[in-house]
Scaffold this motif. Structure first.
Motif, PDB file in Angstrom:
ATOM      1  N   VAL A  42       0.912  -1.176  -0.041  1.00 21.87           N
ATOM      2  CA  VAL A  42      -0.071   0.069   0.151  1.00 21.87           C
ATOM      3  C   VAL A  42       0.770   1.311  -0.008  1.00 21.87           C
ATOM      4  N   GLN A  43       0.898   2.064  -0.969  1.00 24.58           N
ATOM      5  CA  GLN A  43       1.866   3.213  -1.297  1.00 24.58           C
ATOM      6  C   GLN A  43       0.828   4.446  -1.250  1.00 24.58           C
ATOM      7  N   LEU A  44       1.157   5.414  -0.137  1.00 23.04           N
ATOM      8  CA  LEU A  44       0.585   6.406  -0.337  1.00 23.04           C
ATOM      9  C   LEU A  44       1.321   7.614  -0.530  1.00 23.04           C
ATOM     10  N   ILE A  45       1.241   8.153  -1.664  1.00 26.03           N
ATOM     11  CA  ILE A  45       2.392   9.188  -2.009  1.00 26.03           C
ATOM     12  C   ILE A  45       2.287  10.372  -1.119  1.00 26.03           C
ATOM     13  N   GLY A  46       3.460  10.752  -0.813  1.00 21.56           N
ATOM     14  CA  GLY A  46       3.526  11.944   0.312  1.00 21.56           C
ATOM     15  C   GLY A  46       3.263  11.572   1.758  1.00 21.56           C
ATOM     16  N   PHE A  47       2.861  10.268   1.945  1.00 26.75           N
ATOM     17  CA  PHE A  47       2.968   9.541   3.299  1.00 26.75           C
ATOM     18  C   PHE A  47       3.812   8.672   3.728  1.00 26.75           C
ATOM     19  N   GLY A  48       3.732   7.421   2.860  1.00 26.79           N
ATOM     20  CA  GLY A  48       4.487   6.528   3.091  1.00 26.79           C
ATOM     21  C   GLY A  48       3.967   5.301   2.444  1.00 26.79           C
ATOM     22  N   THR A  49       4.786   4.076   2.815  1.00 28.48           N
ATOM     23  CA  THR A  49       4.524   2.601   2.056  1.00 28.48           C
ATOM     24  C   THR A  49       4.328   1.795   3.240  1.00 28.48           C
ATOM     25  N   PHE A  50       3.176   0.872   3.124  1.00 32.24           N
ATOM     26  CA  PHE A  50       3.204  -0.367   4.032  1.00 32.24           C
ATOM     27  C   PHE A  50       3.222  -1.716   3.183  1.00 32.24           C
ATOM     28  N   ALA A  51       3.999  -2.518   3.774  1.00 34.63           N
ATOM     29  CA  ALA A  51       4.363  -3.545   3.033  1.00 34.63           C
ATOM     30  C   ALA A  51       4.549  -4.795   4.181  1.00 34.63           C
ATOM     31  N   MET A  52       4.185  -6.081   3.633  1.00 31.84           N
ATOM     32  CA  MET A  52       4.403  -7.257   4.445  1.00 31.84           C
ATOM     33  C   MET A  52       5.736  -7.745   4.193  1.00 31.84           C
ATOM     34  N   VAL A  53       6.559  -8.072   5.071  1.00 35.87           N
ATOM     35  CA  VAL A  53       8.042  -8.580   4.719  1.00 35.87           C
ATOM     36  C   VAL A  53       8.272  -9.772   5.636  1.00 35.87           C
ATOM     37  N   GLU A  54       8.983 -10.756   5.079  1.00 34.85           N
ATOM     38  CA  GLU A  54       9.066 -12.085   5.669  1.00 34.85           C
ATOM     39  C   GLU A  54      10.367 -11.913   6.585  1.00 34.85           C
ATOM     40  N   LYS A  55      10.175 -12.322   8.037  1.00 34.34           N
ATOM     41  CA  LYS A  55      11.340 -12.320   8.981  1.00 34.34           C
ATOM     42  C   LYS A  55      11.761 -13.551   9.019  1.00 34.34           C
ATOM     43  N   PRO A  56      12.873 -14.069   8.790  1.00 31.20           N
ATOM     44  CA  PRO A  56      13.392 -15.335   9.015  1.00 31.20           C
ATOM     45  C   PRO A  56      13.704 -15.935  10.410  1.00 31.20           C
ATOM     46  N   GLU A  57      13.711 -17.292  10.325  1.00 35.19           N
ATOM     47  CA  GLU A  57      13.832 -17.955  11.672  1.00 35.19           C
ATOM     48  C   GLU A  57      15.010 -17.533  12.221  1.00 35.19           C
ATOM     49  N   ARG A  58      15.070 -17.125  13.611  1.00 35.02           N
ATOM     50  CA  ARG A  58      16.522 -16.908  14.339  1.00 35.02           C
ATOM     51  C   ARG A  58      16.437 -17.499  15.710  1.00 35.02           C
ATOM     52  N   THR A  59      17.384 -17.380  16.153  1.00 38.09           N
ATOM     53  CA  THR A  59      17.837 -18.010  17.550  1.00 38.09           C
ATOM     54  C   THR A  59      17.736 -16.729  18.561  1.00 38.09           C
ATOM     55  N   GLY A  60      17.028 -16.988  19.533  1.00 39.65           N
ATOM     56  CA  GLY A  60      16.948 -16.048  20.812  1.00 39.65           C
ATOM     57  C   GLY A  60      17.352 -16.587  22.219  1.00 39.65           C
ATOM     58  N   VAL A  61      17.303 -16.036  23.021  1.00 41.55           N
ATOM     59  CA  VAL A  61      17.509 -16.305  24.543  1.00 41.55           C
ATOM     60  C   VAL A  61      16.387 -16.199  25.329  1.00 41.55           C
ATOM     61  N   ASN A  62      15.616 -17.102  26.050  1.00 41.65           N
ATOM     62  CA  ASN A  62      14.694 -16.730  27.116  1.00 41.65           C
ATOM     63  C   ASN A  62      15.502 -16.024  28.070  1.00 41.65           C
ATOM     64  N   PRO A  63      14.909 -15.075  28.524  1.00 43.62           N
ATOM     65  CA  PRO A  63      15.432 -14.049  29.418  1.00 43.62           C
ATOM     66  C   PRO A  63      15.570 -14.548  31.176  1.00 43.62           C
ATOM     67  N   SER A  64      14.490 -15.277  31.328  1.00 45.35           N
ATOM     68  CA  SER A  64      14.373 -15.904  32.613  1.00 45.35           C
ATOM     69  C   SER A  64      15.250 -17.012  32.996  1.00 45.35           C
ATOM     70  N   THR A  65      15.498 -17.983  31.706  1.00 49.65           N
ATOM     71  CA  THR A  65      16.143 -19.152  32.224  1.00 49.65           C
ATOM     72  C   THR A  65      17.292 -19.397  31.228  1.00 49.65           C
ATOM     73  N   LYS A  66      17.623 -18.175  30.451  1.00 52.67           N
ATOM     74  CA  LYS A  66      18.840 -18.309  29.570  1.00 52.67           C
ATOM     75  C   LYS A  66      19.109 -19.270  28.772  1.00 52.67           C
ATOM     76  N   GLU A  67      18.079 -20.072  28.530  1.00 55.30           N
ATOM     77  CA  GLU A  67      17.967 -21.072  27.408  1.00 55.30           C
ATOM     78  C   GLU A  67      17.746 -20.393  26.192  1.00 55.30           C
ATOM     79  N   LYS A  68      18.450 -21.180  25.048  1.00 52.90           N
ATOM     80  CA  LYS A  68      18.376 -20.754  23.762  1.00 52.90           C
ATOM     81  C   LYS A  68      17.044 -21.342  23.288  1.00 52.90           C
ATOM     82  N   ILE A  69      16.363 -20.572  22.337  1.00 53.73           N
ATOM     83  CA  ILE A  69      15.127 -20.826  21.817  1.00 53.73           C
ATOM     84  C   ILE A  69      15.025 -20.527  20.543  1.00 53.73           C
TER      85      ILE A  69
END
Length: 87
Positions: A42-69
């Motif tokens: 969705v492109q609104l000239i003079g305002f901006g553009t909305f678009a869907m993007v794919e976020k790839p799978e990634r590794t994170g850390v559970n802050p309470s247990t420090k376990e990788k997820i």
């Protein structure tokens, strides 16, 4: 600014009553949401553009247990403002 404030601004600037302004805003937001659900940009000239993007799978850390997820891949909405927006 919240949605009620935005409806009031639209009503004042467009010369509409608040009911008509709310209906117009709701229709606009629904149309944008539907387009994004269909993977359209969705492109609104003079305002901006909305678009869907794919976020790839990634590794994170559970802050309470420090376990990788593994954080699964997902789609998110990205907004790119137009040059000069907010000036």
């Amino acid at each position: 600014m919240n949605k009620t404030d935005l409806v009031n601004e639209i009503a004042a600037k467009a010369g509409l009553n608040k009911v008509a302004a709310k209906a117009a805003l709701d229709a606009c937001l629904e149309s944008i949401a539907q387009a994004l659900a269909n993977d359209d940009k969705v492109q609104l000239i003079g305002f901006g553009t909305f678009a869907m993007v794919e976020k790839p799978e990634r590794t994170g850390v559970n802050p309470s247990t420090k376990e990788k997820i593994v954080i699964p891949a997902r789609k998110v909405v990205k907004f790119k403002p137009a040059d000069g927006l907010g000036k």
